[in-house]
Design a protein around this motif. Sequence first.
Motif, PDB file in Angstrom:
ATOM      1  N   VAL A  83     -39.086 -53.153  -6.199  1.00  0.00           N
ATOM      2  CA  VAL A  83     -37.744 -53.685  -6.488  1.00  0.00           C
ATOM      3  C   VAL A  83     -37.580 -55.113  -5.964  1.00  0.00           C
ATOM      4  O   VAL A  83     -36.843 -55.922  -6.546  1.00  0.00           O
ATOM      5  CB  VAL A  83     -36.651 -52.770  -5.907  1.00  0.00           C
ATOM      6  CG1 VAL A  83     -36.632 -51.429  -6.616  1.00  0.00           C
ATOM      7  CG2 VAL A  83     -36.818 -52.584  -4.400  1.00  0.00           C
ATOM      8  N   HIS A  84     -38.264 -55.464  -4.852  1.00  0.00           N
ATOM      9  CA  HIS A  84     -38.148 -56.805  -4.306  1.00  0.00           C
ATOM     10  C   HIS A  84     -38.797 -57.832  -5.237  1.00  0.00           C
ATOM     11  O   HIS A  84     -38.267 -58.944  -5.428  1.00  0.00           O
ATOM     12  CB  HIS A  84     -38.798 -56.859  -2.917  1.00  0.00           C
ATOM     13  CG  HIS A  84     -38.162 -55.929  -1.936  1.00  0.00           C
ATOM     14  ND1 HIS A  84     -36.887 -56.113  -1.439  1.00  0.00           N
ATOM     15  CD2 HIS A  84     -38.620 -54.771  -1.371  1.00  0.00           C
ATOM     16  CE1 HIS A  84     -36.582 -55.132  -0.600  1.00  0.00           C
ATOM     17  NE2 HIS A  84     -37.623 -54.296  -0.541  1.00  0.00           N
ATOM     18  N   ALA A  85     -39.932 -57.461  -5.804  1.00  0.00           N
ATOM     19  CA  ALA A  85     -40.600 -58.354  -6.748  1.00  0.00           C
ATOM     20  C   ALA A  85     -39.746 -58.542  -8.001  1.00  0.00           C
ATOM     21  O   ALA A  85     -39.647 -59.657  -8.540  1.00  0.00           O
ATOM     22  CB  ALA A  85     -41.969 -57.800  -7.116  1.00  0.00           C
ATOM     23  N   ILE A  86     -39.110 -57.456  -8.448  1.00  0.00           N
ATOM     24  CA  ILE A  86     -38.251 -57.557  -9.636  1.00  0.00           C
ATOM     25  C   ILE A  86     -37.043 -58.448  -9.346  1.00  0.00           C
ATOM     26  O   ILE A  86     -36.622 -59.250 -10.184  1.00  0.00           O
ATOM     27  CB  ILE A  86     -37.813 -56.146 -10.097  1.00  0.00           C
ATOM     28  CG1 ILE A  86     -39.036 -55.367 -10.632  1.00  0.00           C
ATOM     29  CG2 ILE A  86     -36.735 -56.233 -11.168  1.00  0.00           C
ATOM     30  CD1 ILE A  86     -38.753 -53.915 -10.961  1.00  0.00           C
ATOM     31  N   ALA A  87     -36.483 -58.351  -8.121  1.00  0.00           N
ATOM     32  CA  ALA A  87     -35.354 -59.215  -7.744  1.00  0.00           C
ATOM     33  C   ALA A  87     -35.786 -60.677  -7.749  1.00  0.00           C
ATOM     34  O   ALA A  87     -35.030 -61.560  -8.182  1.00  0.00           O
ATOM     35  CB  ALA A  87     -34.828 -58.816  -6.370  1.00  0.00           C
ATOM     36  N   ASP A 100     -41.731 -52.247 -17.347  1.00  0.00           N
ATOM     37  CA  ASP A 100     -40.443 -51.954 -16.713  1.00  0.00           C
ATOM     38  C   ASP A 100     -39.912 -53.168 -15.949  1.00  0.00           C
ATOM     39  O   ASP A 100     -38.708 -53.477 -15.993  1.00  0.00           O
ATOM     40  CB  ASP A 100     -40.595 -50.768 -15.752  1.00  0.00           C
ATOM     41  CG  ASP A 100     -40.687 -49.438 -16.470  1.00  0.00           C
ATOM     42  OD1 ASP A 100     -40.265 -49.385 -17.644  1.00  0.00           O
ATOM     43  OD2 ASP A 100     -41.184 -48.472 -15.869  1.00  0.00           O
ATOM     44  N   ALA A 101     -40.807 -53.858 -15.237  1.00  0.00           N
ATOM     45  CA  ALA A 101     -40.392 -55.048 -14.491  1.00  0.00           C
ATOM     46  C   ALA A 101     -39.846 -56.118 -15.429  1.00  0.00           C
ATOM     47  O   ALA A 101     -38.842 -56.786 -15.127  1.00  0.00           O
ATOM     48  CB  ALA A 101     -41.569 -55.599 -13.680  1.00  0.00           C
ATOM     49  N   ALA A 102     -40.487 -56.277 -16.573  1.00  0.00           N
ATOM     50  CA  ALA A 102     -40.014 -57.265 -17.554  1.00  0.00           C
ATOM     51  C   ALA A 102     -38.642 -56.870 -18.076  1.00  0.00           C
ATOM     52  O   ALA A 102     -37.729 -57.707 -18.168  1.00  0.00           O
ATOM     53  CB  ALA A 102     -41.020 -57.366 -18.695  1.00  0.00           C
ATOM     54  N   HIS A 103     -38.468 -55.596 -18.397  1.00  0.00           N
ATOM     55  CA  HIS A 103     -37.189 -55.123 -18.939  1.00  0.00           C
ATOM     56  C   HIS A 103     -36.067 -55.296 -17.917  1.00  0.00           C
ATOM     57  O   HIS A 103     -34.976 -55.750 -18.249  1.00  0.00           O
ATOM     58  CB  HIS A 103     -37.327 -53.655 -19.341  1.00  0.00           C
ATOM     59  CG  HIS A 103     -36.038 -53.047 -19.806  1.00  0.00           C
ATOM     60  ND1 HIS A 103     -35.455 -53.347 -21.008  1.00  0.00           N
ATOM     61  CD2 HIS A 103     -35.205 -52.148 -19.185  1.00  0.00           C
ATOM     62  CE1 HIS A 103     -34.326 -52.682 -21.144  1.00  0.00           C
ATOM     63  NE2 HIS A 103     -34.150 -51.936 -20.045  1.00  0.00           N
ATOM     64  N   ARG A 104     -36.326 -54.930 -16.659  1.00  0.00           N
ATOM     65  CA  ARG A 104     -35.295 -54.983 -15.633  1.00  0.00           C
ATOM     66  C   ARG A 104     -34.943 -56.422 -15.233  1.00  0.00           C
ATOM     67  O   ARG A 104     -33.818 -56.703 -14.822  1.00  0.00           O
ATOM     68  CB  ARG A 104     -35.741 -54.184 -14.395  1.00  0.00           C
ATOM     69  CG  ARG A 104     -35.841 -52.693 -14.648  1.00  0.00           C
ATOM     70  CD  ARG A 104     -36.430 -51.953 -13.447  1.00  0.00           C
ATOM     71  NE  ARG A 104     -36.621 -50.545 -13.717  1.00  0.00           N
ATOM     72  CZ  ARG A 104     -35.702 -49.589 -13.590  1.00  0.00           C
ATOM     73  NH1 ARG A 104     -34.484 -49.941 -13.197  1.00  0.00           N
ATOM     74  NH2 ARG A 104     -35.967 -48.339 -13.852  1.00  0.00           N
ATOM     75  N   SER A 105     -35.886 -57.339 -15.339  1.00  0.00           N
ATOM     76  CA  SER A 105     -35.630 -58.730 -14.944  1.00  0.00           C
ATOM     77  C   SER A 105     -35.166 -59.599 -16.104  1.00  0.00           C
ATOM     78  O   SER A 105     -34.784 -60.761 -15.897  1.00  0.00           O
ATOM     79  CB  SER A 105     -36.896 -59.339 -14.333  1.00  0.00           C
ATOM     80  OG  SER A 105     -37.937 -59.395 -15.301  1.00  0.00           O
ATOM     81  N   GLY A 106     -35.210 -59.061 -17.345  1.00  0.00           N
ATOM     82  CA  GLY A 106     -34.787 -59.832 -18.502  1.00  0.00           C
ATOM     83  C   GLY A 106     -35.831 -60.816 -18.992  1.00  0.00           C
ATOM     84  O   GLY A 106     -35.497 -61.779 -19.702  1.00  0.00           O
ATOM     85  N   GLU A 117     -35.910 -61.896 -11.290  1.00  0.00           N
ATOM     86  CA  GLU A 117     -34.563 -62.207 -11.791  1.00  0.00           C
ATOM     87  C   GLU A 117     -34.105 -63.582 -11.309  1.00  0.00           C
ATOM     88  O   GLU A 117     -33.497 -64.361 -12.064  1.00  0.00           O
ATOM     89  CB  GLU A 117     -33.572 -61.129 -11.338  1.00  0.00           C
ATOM     90  CG  GLU A 117     -33.799 -59.774 -11.995  1.00  0.00           C
ATOM     91  CD  GLU A 117     -32.896 -58.696 -11.423  1.00  0.00           C
ATOM     92  OE1 GLU A 117     -32.377 -58.893 -10.301  1.00  0.00           O
ATOM     93  OE2 GLU A 117     -32.720 -57.660 -12.075  1.00  0.00           O
ATOM     94  N   LEU A 118     -34.404 -63.908 -10.021  1.00  0.00           N
ATOM     95  CA  LEU A 118     -34.038 -65.207  -9.480  1.00  0.00           C
ATOM     96  C   LEU A 118     -34.795 -66.326 -10.202  1.00  0.00           C
ATOM     97  O   LEU A 118     -34.224 -67.364 -10.543  1.00  0.00           O
ATOM     98  CB  LEU A 118     -34.330 -65.257  -7.984  1.00  0.00           C
ATOM     99  CG  LEU A 118     -34.100 -66.604  -7.292  1.00  0.00           C
ATOM    100  CD1 LEU A 118     -32.653 -67.057  -7.430  1.00  0.00           C
ATOM    101  CD2 LEU A 118     -34.496 -66.527  -5.819  1.00  0.00           C
TER     102      LEU A 118
END
Length: 336
Positions: A47-51, A11-17, A54-55
């Motif tokens: 969610v913070h790790a996923i953000a 899920d983290a991979a999908h949400r962060s691209g 993304e960065l």
Amino acid sequence: MNEEELYSIGDAAHRSGLSVGTVRFYSDEGVVEATGTTESGHRLYDVHAIARLELVRTLRDLDTGLDEIRRLLRGGTNLQDLLTTHLEVVQRQEHVLRARQAVLRALIKQGGTTAQADLMHRLVSMPDEERERTVEDFWNEVGEGLDVPDGFVDRLRTMRPRLHEDPTAAQLQAWIELADLLRDAKFRDAVRAYLRDGYSTGPGRFIASEPAQELIHTDGAAISEELIAAHHAGEAARSPRVQGITERFVAVTATLADGQDTARLRDRLAAAFLLADEFMREEEGPYAAGHAWYDETHGRYLSLVAVINGNAAEETDPLPYLAWFAEALRSSTSGS
């Protein structure tokens, strides 16, 4: 997303691209560590790790190194400074790409060889000092021993290319073409012949004289612009407005005739404009409007310089203006 919810690595991979493998790699490298693990040892991310992931993806797209990203995420540098640095990098890359684009277009147009490609690459990366020497050498050779009024060639050499620090592809292409011409012996000879035949005798020599050039490029230039604007607006040569501008033109021009504004001076000026009109309408010779001789020599130099300097202006057709102004001069009443 819920701030307290934990997400699987998929899920983290999908949400962060990112791919699962990339997320795992960043975790192993200590760039963005997992928030926790399941009982079976699978990584979980909030969610913070996923953000942060993304960065990281954005910064990596900008070719930011992992050490820089680590410092940013740990507070060792701030995002504003990092983004400013990368903006400078991207701008430099853009400049290089534009230069390559100009070289490729020129090569395609000319059907260039490997040697020409190498020359063009050197041209676009040429230091400012070398560009100046290239132009100076051109005018030194063109003007050497040329029988034209003193100072005329020096005035012409001031109209030179100034390539911007951040040039467009069109400006780079124009510089490549101009630099190639400046090194071409046939082009130098053609410009020299044009200037010799056009400005060594007759009306051309008068136009090239220091007093006439001063008039053309100072007060006379501003007045001429007013006259051209009046002509474009459809003003009659005998209208009060045109007559007023004409009076100012004669007053400035009188400095070339011992300071005397006379009827004879006005007649001579009118005759000169009619003669220029005649020259411009000739199908042959250096004065012909749009004549290939000018377009392929000094005119080509000036048009390329205008593109390089970013100040190319729309050309004004002088033909209807010359005879119109001659009429304005002949219908003026001042002078004795």
